[in-house]
Structure formats: structure tokens, C-alpha cells
Write a protein that holds these residues in place. Sequence first.
Motif, PDB file in Angstrom:
ATOM      1  N   TRP A  28     -22.038 -10.327 -42.474  1.00 42.17           N
ATOM      2  CA  TRP A  28     -20.521 -10.826 -42.186  1.00 42.17           C
ATOM      3  C   TRP A  28     -20.653 -11.802 -41.271  1.00 42.17           C
ATOM      4  O   TRP A  28     -20.815 -11.407 -39.939  1.00 42.17           O
ATOM      5  N   ASN A  32     -14.837 -13.284 -39.630  1.00 43.55           N
ATOM      6  CA  ASN A  32     -14.139 -13.117 -40.899  1.00 43.55           C
ATOM      7  C   ASN A  32     -13.616 -11.822 -41.192  1.00 43.55           C
ATOM      8  O   ASN A  32     -13.745 -10.816 -40.517  1.00 43.55           O
ATOM      9  N   VAL A  34     -13.055  -8.913 -43.807  1.00 42.89           N
ATOM     10  CA  VAL A  34     -13.772  -8.402 -45.051  1.00 42.89           C
ATOM     11  C   VAL A  34     -13.040  -7.168 -45.452  1.00 42.89           C
ATOM     12  O   VAL A  34     -12.795  -6.177 -44.701  1.00 42.89           O
ATOM     13  N   THR A 189     -13.554 -10.225 -35.883  1.00 39.47           N
ATOM     14  CA  THR A 189     -14.122  -9.752 -37.181  1.00 39.47           C
ATOM     15  C   THR A 189     -13.413  -8.263 -37.615  1.00 39.47           C
ATOM     16  O   THR A 189     -13.333  -7.397 -36.785  1.00 39.47           O
ATOM     17  N   GLU A 206     -13.340 -12.458 -47.541  1.00 45.63           N
ATOM     18  CA  GLU A 206     -14.483 -11.969 -48.409  1.00 45.63           C
ATOM     19  C   GLU A 206     -14.208 -10.468 -48.937  1.00 45.63           C
ATOM     20  O   GLU A 206     -13.936  -9.706 -48.299  1.00 45.63           O
ATOM     21  N   THR A 218     -19.704  -9.266 -54.569  1.00 47.15           N
ATOM     22  CA  THR A 218     -19.038  -9.892 -53.143  1.00 47.15           C
ATOM     23  C   THR A 218     -18.587 -11.365 -53.534  1.00 47.15           C
ATOM     24  O   THR A 218     -19.454 -12.053 -54.037  1.00 47.15           O
TER      25      THR A 218
END
Length: 357
Positions: A28, A32, A34, A189, A206, A218
Motif C-alpha cells: 500500500w 493511501n 485502504v 496512511t 483502494e 483489490t
Amino acid sequence: MAEIRLENVGHSYDDGATFALNPISLTWKDGNAVALLGPSGCGKTTLLNIISGLLTPSVGRVYFDGVDVTDLDTAKRNVAQVFQFPVLYDTMTVRQNLAFPLKNRNVAKDVIAARVEEIAELLGISKYLDIRPLKLRSDLQQLVSLGRGLVRKDVPAILFDEPLTVIDQNFKWTLRGRLKEMHNNTRHTLVYVTHDQTEALTFADEVVVLNKGDIVQTGTASDLFLTPQDEFVGFFIGSPGMNFLDGKVNDGAVIVGSTQIGSSAIANGNVRIGIRPEFLSLTSSGAGVAVKINRVEHRGGYKLVHADAAQGKFVAKLANDSALTAGQSAHLAFDPQRTYLFRDSKLCGTVDTKGAN
């Protein structure tokens, strides 16, 4: 902020007899957001706890910015984690709870005061700052717990384990927007566990979809909705999920029952034909697969038409001006851009419906 890399990471709670999380490898990017999405028991919380250091994986290694942190405990990884239910000190006020992670790290008092006010404003809890958490409703307590996770700016990652479960449904929309705005500003993150597809698809850059300990796909929200690579993803994502009808491919012809709905270049054999309710058409006459309508739901801005074909049940999402009614016979047509073929639950092809009969 940190890049998080997992190399062949898996975990067993019974010395390898079974795996709650089958070995996976993924990376990752730094900054990001996620989402780990899937049903209960799919392995998403196990994966989150491995990243946080609450669990040491049975196999594999965990890296933050290229540094192996697999054997480091949570404190040494310097991550913030927000759990499903509030974790607070009731001997402290809300203000003191929010300040505690910063005070523990000897941050200057004026910096702490400003940051606490900023986080309280973000979460809409400013008026509760001088109240003890036990006197607040459970959803407000969870907001305080959320604030404790967000208050530090120096963490490489913030980990969320279904943090909005006890939050009022109406306020969830507001809070998701505020968290997204915060992420856009700070670029921490973020790893966010949820079983709620709306949370995952609206919040994350994501989305990692897990099922039975495996990552099945994914991608972005658009990837998962428009091009599911697995039947589970097609069914799990969307409300309602993707329809599946039994069919076959014979010398390039894709056939449902006795009706050719299009063509495909894949090998002959049985297939599952997947299409989302948004991309189906129903007409009272004309060509297409014969169906029987058994129920029509009025959903305000659209209608959901439930119908039966000989090859399976399905749902179509139609405009409010559709005149189709329960008990009526109709014909089913497929969108040429959004009709997919699956074998052994995996995407294997698409359907060109220009050749349909």
C-alpha cells in the motif's frame, strides 16, 4: 506516513491446522486510504492486527517504509489504532482523553491545546470537552475514541477496526465526509476495516475484498463495481448485488436456455452469466430470455423488479415510469458492455450481445 508492505503474510490460530488469513503479499502506497472489506470471519481484523503489532503472523514479514517491523510490538511501530468499541479513561475528561497521546510524548502544552480543539471541531464534540466520557452516549464515546486515534500527526499509519459501528446512521454520512477531508489534508496512511460496502467504497482510495481468508480482488470502487473478477465480489458489492444465471457457450454462441444472448471467444462449456441490476432491460414483448415477474418494489427514485427465468432468479433496476407489474411475463435483455462470464467463480470472459437472437 508510511508505505506498508506485506510479504507472504498469513496467520493460523491453531498451529497451522487451518489459516484464518491465508498467506498474502501486497503493498500500500504512502498516504493511501485502504479499506479491508468482507463478511465476518473473512480475515480482515486478523490482517489489521498483524499490521498494528497486536498479532505476530504465523508466516511472512511486515515492512513499514522498507523496515522490517514484524517482531516489533505496537508501541514501537508508532501506529494509532481505533477499535470497534470505545477505549477511554473515565477518570479523565474528554479534553484530557484527547490530549493524553500527545502529553505522553511531551508535546508542548499550547500545541496540545490547539490540536485537541481542532480534532474536537472535526468530530463535532467541542461542547463535550469538559465532560467525562461515561456521561456521554455510546456513539459520542466512540467519537472521543476516534479522536484519540486522530490527534497525533506523527504516526506512520492510522488503523481503524469498524470504528463507526455504534455511530448514529444519519451522522455516519457526515463523519465519513469529515474523515475523507482530513485524509486529503494530512495524507496519513489509513487502513480501515469494515463489512459495510458503502463505508469502504466512499472512503477508500483502494479497497481490498477478502473472503474466507483470501484476497479475492483489490481495486477502486469503480473496478469492483464494474469489473468484478470473482462471483463473490459481484454479489457482495452493490445493493442489490450482481445477478447470476446459468448458461453455456457453444461454438462462440452464449446461450441461456434456448436463447442466444450474444457471442464470446471463450472455450465451449457451462458458464455463469453475471450482470448487475442496473444493466438489465425488461420489455413486455420482443426478443430476449423469457421471464416471469413475481414482485415489484418501489424505491422512490427507481423500481426493483424481481423475476424468475428458468435458469435462475434475478433483480432488475428500472426507472419509475416502468409499467411492468407482478404476474406479468416479460423478456430480458443484457447490456452489451456489462455482461460477464464466470467459470469456477472466476471471471473468464465477456459477452458481445450484438449477435443476440
